[in-house]
Design a protein around this motif. Structure first.
Motif, PDB file in Angstrom:
ATOM      1  N   LEU A 447       0.835  -1.202   0.000  1.00  0.00           N
ATOM      2  CA  LEU A 447       0.000   0.000   0.000  1.00  0.00           C
ATOM      3  C   LEU A 447       0.872   1.256   0.000  1.00  0.00           C
ATOM      4  O   LEU A 447       0.620   2.204  -0.742  1.00  0.00           O
ATOM      5  N   ALA A 448       1.920   1.241   0.823  1.00  0.00           N
ATOM      6  CA  ALA A 448       2.799   2.420   0.923  1.00  0.00           C
ATOM      7  C   ALA A 448       3.445   2.721  -0.432  1.00  0.00           C
ATOM      8  O   ALA A 448       3.486   3.876  -0.869  1.00  0.00           O
ATOM      9  N   VAL A 449       3.930   1.674  -1.102  1.00  0.00           N
ATOM     10  CA  VAL A 449       4.600   1.872  -2.399  1.00  0.00           C
ATOM     11  C   VAL A 449       3.603   2.371  -3.439  1.00  0.00           C
ATOM     12  O   VAL A 449       3.874   3.315  -4.178  1.00  0.00           O
ATOM     13  N   ASN A 450       2.428   1.740  -3.482  1.00  0.00           N
ATOM     14  CA  ASN A 450       1.460   2.092  -4.525  1.00  0.00           C
ATOM     15  C   ASN A 450       0.728   3.400  -4.244  1.00  0.00           C
ATOM     16  O   ASN A 450       0.238   4.051  -5.161  1.00  0.00           O
ATOM     17  N   TRP A 451       0.643   3.780  -2.957  1.00  0.00           N
ATOM     18  CA  TRP A 451       0.045   5.057  -2.586  1.00  0.00           C
ATOM     19  C   TRP A 451       1.052   6.181  -2.806  1.00  0.00           C
ATOM     20  O   TRP A 451       0.742   7.337  -2.681  1.00  0.00           O
ATOM     21  N   GLU A 452       2.308   5.782  -3.088  1.00  0.00           N
ATOM     22  CA  GLU A 452       3.421   6.724  -3.233  1.00  0.00           C
ATOM     23  C   GLU A 452       3.532   7.571  -1.969  1.00  0.00           C
ATOM     24  O   GLU A 452       3.703   8.799  -2.009  1.00  0.00           O
ATOM     25  N   ALA A 453       3.411   6.884  -0.844  1.00  0.00           N
ATOM     26  CA  ALA A 453       3.425   7.553   0.460  1.00  0.00           C
ATOM     27  C   ALA A 453       4.847   7.911   0.876  1.00  0.00           C
ATOM     28  O   ALA A 453       5.821   7.346   0.359  1.00  0.00           O
ATOM     29  N   THR A 454       4.962   8.842   1.816  1.00  0.00           N
ATOM     30  CA  THR A 454       6.268   9.180   2.403  1.00  0.00           C
ATOM     31  C   THR A 454       6.364   8.506   3.773  1.00  0.00           C
ATOM     32  O   THR A 454       5.333   8.163   4.374  1.00  0.00           O
ATOM     33  N   PRO A 455       7.582   8.346   4.311  1.00  0.00           N
ATOM     34  CA  PRO A 455       7.720   7.758   5.646  1.00  0.00           C
ATOM     35  C   PRO A 455       6.922   8.524   6.704  1.00  0.00           C
ATOM     36  O   PRO A 455       6.316   7.918   7.590  1.00  0.00           O
ATOM     37  N   GLU A 456       6.909   9.853   6.630  1.00  0.00           N
ATOM     38  CA  GLU A 456       6.149  10.668   7.600  1.00  0.00           C
ATOM     39  C   GLU A 456       4.687  10.222   7.631  1.00  0.00           C
ATOM     40  O   GLU A 456       4.092  10.069   8.690  1.00  0.00           O
ATOM     41  N   GLU A 457       4.114  10.028   6.456  1.00  0.00           N
ATOM     42  CA  GLU A 457       2.694   9.652   6.379  1.00  0.00           C
ATOM     43  C   GLU A 457       2.454   8.265   6.971  1.00  0.00           C
ATOM     44  O   GLU A 457       1.512   8.053   7.724  1.00  0.00           O
ATOM     45  N   VAL A 458       3.330   7.333   6.654  1.00  0.00           N
ATOM     46  CA  VAL A 458       3.113   5.949   7.093  1.00  0.00           C
ATOM     47  C   VAL A 458       3.461   5.798   8.580  1.00  0.00           C
ATOM     48  O   VAL A 458       2.795   5.043   9.307  1.00  0.00           O
ATOM     49  N   ALA A 459       4.479   6.529   9.025  1.00  0.00           N
ATOM     50  CA  ALA A 459       4.930   6.401  10.423  1.00  0.00           C
ATOM     51  C   ALA A 459       3.853   6.840  11.409  1.00  0.00           C
ATOM     52  O   ALA A 459       3.873   6.462  12.585  1.00  0.00           O
ATOM     53  N   HIS A 460       2.910   7.606  10.937  1.00  0.00           N
ATOM     54  CA  HIS A 460       1.814   8.081  11.780  1.00  0.00           C
ATOM     55  C   HIS A 460       0.942   6.922  12.278  1.00  0.00           C
ATOM     56  O   HIS A 460       0.325   6.999  13.343  1.00  0.00           O
ATOM     57  N   PHE A 461       0.900   5.838  11.509  1.00  0.00           N
ATOM     58  CA  PHE A 461       0.005   4.729  11.855  1.00  0.00           C
ATOM     59  C   PHE A 461       0.665   3.781  12.862  1.00  0.00           C
ATOM     60  O   PHE A 461       1.865   3.510  12.796  1.00  0.00           O
ATOM     61  N   ILE A 462      -0.167   3.283  13.773  1.00  0.00           N
ATOM     62  CA  ILE A 462       0.341   2.482  14.901  1.00  0.00           C
ATOM     63  C   ILE A 462       0.349   1.002  14.536  1.00  0.00           C
ATOM     64  O   ILE A 462      -0.625   0.490  13.994  1.00  0.00           O
ATOM     65  N   GLN A 463       1.455   0.330  14.850  1.00  0.00           N
ATOM     66  CA  GLN A 463       1.519  -1.132  14.686  1.00  0.00           C
ATOM     67  C   GLN A 463       1.285  -1.756  16.063  1.00  0.00           C
ATOM     68  O   GLN A 463       1.850  -1.300  17.051  1.00  0.00           O
ATOM     69  N   PRO A 464       0.460  -2.790  16.136  1.00  0.00           N
ATOM     70  CA  PRO A 464       0.224  -3.417  17.451  1.00  0.00           C
ATOM     71  C   PRO A 464       1.492  -4.074  17.997  1.00  0.00           C
ATOM     72  O   PRO A 464       2.347  -4.515  17.238  1.00  0.00           O
ATOM     73  N   HIS A 465       1.582  -4.132  19.328  1.00  0.00           N
ATOM     74  CA  HIS A 465       2.762  -4.698  19.991  1.00  0.00           C
ATOM     75  C   HIS A 465       2.333  -5.841  20.896  1.00  0.00           C
ATOM     76  O   HIS A 465       1.353  -5.703  21.615  1.00  0.00           O
ATOM     77  N   PRO A 466       2.984  -6.985  20.908  1.00  0.00           N
ATOM     78  CA  PRO A 466       4.118  -7.344  20.060  1.00  0.00           C
ATOM     79  C   PRO A 466       3.638  -8.057  18.798  1.00  0.00           C
ATOM     80  O   PRO A 466       2.897  -9.026  18.885  1.00  0.00           O
ATOM     81  N   THR A 467       4.074  -7.584  17.671  1.00  0.00           N
ATOM     82  CA  THR A 467       3.767  -8.260  16.396  1.00  0.00           C
ATOM     83  C   THR A 467       5.005  -8.211  15.501  1.00  0.00           C
ATOM     84  O   THR A 467       5.867  -7.344  15.660  1.00  0.00           O
ATOM     85  N   LEU A 468       5.013  -9.107  14.538  1.00  0.00           N
ATOM     86  CA  LEU A 468       6.076  -9.104  13.535  1.00  0.00           C
ATOM     87  C   LEU A 468       5.985  -7.832  12.701  1.00  0.00           C
ATOM     88  O   LEU A 468       6.991  -7.304  12.228  1.00  0.00           O
ATOM     89  N   SER A 469       4.761  -7.311  12.532  1.00  0.00           N
ATOM     90  CA  SER A 469       4.568  -6.141  11.673  1.00  0.00           C
ATOM     91  C   SER A 469       5.200  -4.877  12.253  1.00  0.00           C
ATOM     92  O   SER A 469       5.352  -3.875  11.543  1.00  0.00           O
ATOM     93  N   GLU A 470       5.584  -4.907  13.531  1.00  0.00           N
ATOM     94  CA  GLU A 470       6.275  -3.747  14.103  1.00  0.00           C
ATOM     95  C   GLU A 470       7.585  -3.442  13.383  1.00  0.00           C
ATOM     96  O   GLU A 470       8.024  -2.294  13.354  1.00  0.00           O
ATOM     97  N   SER A 471       8.197  -4.468  12.805  1.00  0.00           N
ATOM     98  CA  SER A 471       9.483  -4.228  12.121  1.00  0.00           C
ATOM     99  C   SER A 471       9.303  -3.269  10.958  1.00  0.00           C
ATOM    100  O   SER A 471      10.163  -2.432  10.692  1.00  0.00           O
ATOM    101  N   PHE A 472       8.176  -3.390  10.254  1.00  0.00           N
ATOM    102  CA  PHE A 472       7.900  -2.438   9.171  1.00  0.00           C
ATOM    103  C   PHE A 472       7.683  -1.040   9.768  1.00  0.00           C
ATOM    104  O   PHE A 472       8.266  -0.057   9.303  1.00  0.00           O
ATOM    105  N   GLY A 473       6.878  -0.960  10.832  1.00  0.00           N
ATOM    106  CA  GLY A 473       6.619   0.338  11.472  1.00  0.00           C
ATOM    107  C   GLY A 473       7.908   0.992  11.951  1.00  0.00           C
ATOM    108  O   GLY A 473       8.148   2.188  11.732  1.00  0.00           O
ATOM    109  N   GLU A 474       8.764   0.179  12.595  1.00  0.00           N
ATOM    110  CA  GLU A 474      10.034   0.693  13.129  1.00  0.00           C
ATOM    111  C   GLU A 474      10.922   1.238  12.002  1.00  0.00           C
ATOM    112  O   GLU A 474      11.568   2.270  12.135  1.00  0.00           O
ATOM    113  N   THR A 475      10.949   0.490  10.885  1.00  0.00           N
ATOM    114  CA  THR A 475      11.805   0.892   9.765  1.00  0.00           C
ATOM    115  C   THR A 475      11.330   2.223   9.194  1.00  0.00           C
ATOM    116  O   THR A 475      12.135   3.113   8.880  1.00  0.00           O
TER     117      THR A 475
END
Ligand code: NAI
Length: 487
Positions: A447-475
């Motif tokens: 979604l981030a790539v196809n939305w042509e989003a910036t890190p600022e925009e995506v970083a705003h969204f919260i990843q649940p903890h603890p999940t594997l998906s946090e690694s994407f959020g952290e990056t």
């Protein structure tokens, strides 16, 4: 039916209707689809949902390569390998059991049960939408007419060619189903060999190497290019290569294979600079070729390219007005979900609706090796080659709490963004993941790539903890310049 003038030109469409020879046809439809694989059945379902009268001509069973000889059976085998690994590693969690053993005939039977259930579901769904499934070999005669088994002729206002692909073979390794196998034969095995040579380190070769090695087969992987999984980002491919080496898979890259000499119940494969390996079976996984033999009759005006793929424009229209082609028979990514997307483009074009062509540079890719690989968008190398200055951040799964909990810490999430004039990270160009269940985590990266989003925009969204998906959020947070756990 409505023609989309931008796609075929109204005058070309009129000419096509005028040109049509009058051959007696038994049935006529809005759309006749040749081939009932993911491309063909998706076109039929989508077209029928839009109210079109659709027939699908299928020589075997609807579901195609993906359901019967590809994605689904291969992933079922890989899941059996995952269960085996879990049982073998259970003691680490304090769960005591005896060492696992594999009865591959049971694995094969379970795989078949999964395939059959999905096949029955798909057939029922198609019948429920009033799609005619015509059993037989379809040949496109031209002028909207499709002949079945050289006999009955049905006609369609539009025709979609979705005849798929077959495994490629290489000289010196003629497939005999005994010593030399392609994916078709591997997926029918009821017994595992004790050793295999896998020729080709692409998605299919690596998935089979991973599965077989996890089930105790001695695997030698022979790849002509300098690395396995050559289309993937180097960091992701290296995660798999490292894991393969650790698990004792003998990987040889940059090697040519020369032939094989049967010996006893197996064969000796010669490769590289005078090297050889004795194995029970050889798996040839060097790509797939388009299947058009007998599909295009002599009067069809559908052009194929130099490699045998049906030539199409971005709306999946072929050189013959009213005829479209989708899926593995066209020279685009040979992925079931790309076939689905192309089916929608073709049907919308037929309906004369606005169409957004498939953006092939941003489609999702998932490889189900252990560890898995998933990505969308440009690799770091491709982004630099395209002239981007890039900002790159990586979060290894070793630091992810859920990965520690499940005991699967091999892997990395890597996000590539375009560097802005002030040095900060701008548009996200590529998201690459290798590690546990990353095929299920790619969605947000896609979604981030196809939305042509910036890190600022995506970083705003919260990843649940603890999940594997946090690694994407952290990056992504790290790409904003203020990382939490990733610097
Ligand atoms: P591929 O084109 O992905 O990989 C074939 C590999 O074989 C390449 O790395 C190539 O360099 C190598 N090769 C070719 N000739 C060789 C030779 N003579 N000796 C040694 N190596 C040689 O094709 P693959 O893996 O067979 O897959 C076919 C298609 O199916 C691909 O388009 C693939 O993307 C798709 N697929 C995708 C999957 C997924 O996304 N999970 C799973 C399975 C297939």
């Amino acid at each position: 039916m409505v023609w989309r003038p931008e796609v075929i030109g109204a005058s070309r469409a009129d000419a096509w209707h005028a040109d049509r020879e009058v051959v007696p046809t038994s049935r006529s439809y809005d759309v006749v689809v040749i081939g009932g694989g993911p491309g063909g059945y998706a076109a039929a379902l989508y077209g029928a949902s839009a109210g079109l009268a659709v027939a699908v001509v299928e020589k075997e069973k609807v579901g195609g390569t993906c359901l019967h000889r590809g994605c689904i059976p291969a992933k079922e085998f890989l899941e059996s390998a995952a269960v085996y690994r879990t049982v073998a590693g259970a003691a680490e969690f304090g769960v005591l059991s005896s060492s696992p053993a594999i009865d591959f005939s049971v694995t094969q039977a379970r795989k078949q049960k999964v395939v059959d259930q999905l096949w029955r579901g798909l057939s029922g769904l198609m019948k429920g939408r009033k799609i005619d499934i015509i059993e037989g070999f379809g040949t496109y005669l031209g002028g909207g007419q499709v002949q079945i088994n050289g006999e009955e002729v049905v006609s369609g206002d539009s025709v979609i060619i979705a005849s798929g692909s077959l495994p490629r073979t290489i000289p010196g390794f003629e497939v005999d189903g005994r010593l030399i196998l392609t994916s078709d034969e591997v997926l029918s095995l009821t017994e595992l060999p004790s050793s295999v040579a896998v020729i080709g380190g692409g998605a299919i070769g690596c998935e089979f190497a991973s599965m077989m090695s996890d089930l105790g087969v001695k695997v030698t992987l022979l790849e002509a290019l300098p690395s396995i999984l050559a289309g993937c980002d180097k960091d992701a491919a290296e995660v798999v290569a490292r894991s393969f080496r650790k698990r004792g898979i003998d990987v040889h890259v940059g090697v040519a294979v020369h032939g094989h000499q049967p010996s006893g119940s197996g064969t000796v494969v010669s490769y590289g600079d005078g090297q050889s390996v004795a194995v029970d079976r050889v798996i040839v996984s060097v790509g797939r070729r388009p299947f058009t033999e007998g599909v295009l009759g002599p009067n069809a005006k559908v052009q194929v390219d130099a490699r045998g793929f049906v030539a199409v424009d971005e709306f999946m229209a072929t050189s013959e007005p009213g005829v479209y082609a989708i899926g593995d028979v066209v020279a685009t990514a040979q992925l079931a979900h790309v076939g689905f997307a192309e089916a929608i483009v073709a049907i919308k074009s037929i309906l004369g609706e606005p169409v957004v062509p498939v953006d092939y540079g941003k489609v999702p890719w998932c490889i189900y090796t252990h560890p898995e690989v998933a990505f969308a968008g440009m690799t770091e190398e491709a982004a630099r080659a395209a002239g981007y200055d890039v900002v790159v951040k990586k979060d290894p799964f070793g630091g992810n709490s859920r990965a520690r909990i499940i005991g699967e810490t091999e892997g990395v999430v890597k996000v590539i963004a375009a560097r802005q004039p002030d040095g900060s990270a701008g548009r996200i160009l590529g998201v690459h993941m290798a590690g546990p269940w990353v095929t299920e985590q790619l969605g947000m990266g896609y979604l981030a790539v196809n939305w042509e989003a910036t890190p600022e925009e995506v970083a705003h969204f919260i990843q649940p903890h603890p999940t594997l998906s946090e690694s994407f959020g952290e990056t992504v947070i790290a790409l904003t310049g203020r990382g939490l756990h990733v610097g």
